[in-house]
Write an enzyme that holds these catalytic residues in place. Sequence first.
Site, PDB file in Angstrom:
ATOM      1  N   CYS A  74       0.865  -1.180   0.000  1.00  0.00           N
ATOM      2  CA  CYS A  74       0.000   0.000   0.000  1.00  0.00           C
ATOM      3  C   CYS A  74       0.897   1.224   0.000  1.00  0.00           C
ATOM      4  O   CYS A  74       1.755   1.367   0.875  1.00  0.00           O
ATOM      5  CB  CYS A  74      -0.887  -0.010   1.241  1.00  0.00           C
ATOM      6  SG  CYS A  74      -1.797   1.520   1.540  1.00  0.00           S
ATOM      7  N   CYS A 184      -1.108   4.179  -6.433  1.00  0.00           N
ATOM      8  CA  CYS A 184      -1.853   3.406  -5.435  1.00  0.00           C
ATOM      9  C   CYS A 184      -1.980   2.000  -5.977  1.00  0.00           C
ATOM     10  O   CYS A 184      -2.323   1.805  -7.155  1.00  0.00           O
ATOM     11  CB  CYS A 184      -3.236   4.028  -5.207  1.00  0.00           C
ATOM     12  SG  CYS A 184      -4.352   3.021  -4.189  1.00  0.00           S
TER      13      CYS A 184
END
EC number: 5.1.1.3
Length: 268
Positions: A74, A184
Amino acid sequence: MADTGSIGIFDSGIGGLPIAREIHRLLPGEDIAYVADTHHAPYGEKSDAAILARAFAVTDFLVTRQAKAIVVACNTATTTCIRALRERYALPFIGVEPGIKPAVLNSRSGVVGVLATPKTLVTESFLSLAAKVAGNVKMEVMPCPELVRQVESLQLDCPQARQVVAQYVQPLLDRGADTIVLGCTHYVHLKPLIAEVAGPGVTIISTEEAVARETRRRLSQENRLRPTSADTVGQTAFFSNGDPQRFRDQVQTLWGQCDIIGAFPATV
């Protein structure tokens, strides 16, 4: 003696699955334990303290699964707390960061677009990286608060998804971007649609292959790779603290057959 534990991977949801898939492809004999912290998603809307608390909680769980290394799959969690994780745990931690450097090297127009969560785009880590590698290339950033929800709901190739993607991508094209960075991990699931909306003259950069290679390098460096033969296949286990049926649908759609789909307590 080589380590026989599992490779732990975590994200606020299913964004880290492309990284898990690349690791499994590169290291098919290794066990993988993947945690989707869905009950606390999205991380991109949380404070630094909240993200750090979640990272500690998930890491503690992965340690109980005999994790020998942990991939923070992440961007927001990496930029916010990977330093604190490395200080707290005696494990290798592999993070992710937007592929700005290869994007800068690729760009012909001198304009690179970056799609990321609002949180990632204001972290010191991202700003420092961008300043370090941008050189004469102009960096155009685009916060994308809706894309994570599109991915989590498996809206990956439908009119609504196309509309949401276009509202973020078109402004970057209008500013001259010929290379777009997926900042992302969730956005990798939308990569084909983003590429289609952007057009054939635009390169889309993601980093799941680089993260997998770094994972292999770190495990080899620390003598933690599992001895394997050509036909050895490691176990894949997936855990979530969100809705069990939804998570099962997500994993079966995006991964396919796996060994274990289990629960990670929402209160942890």
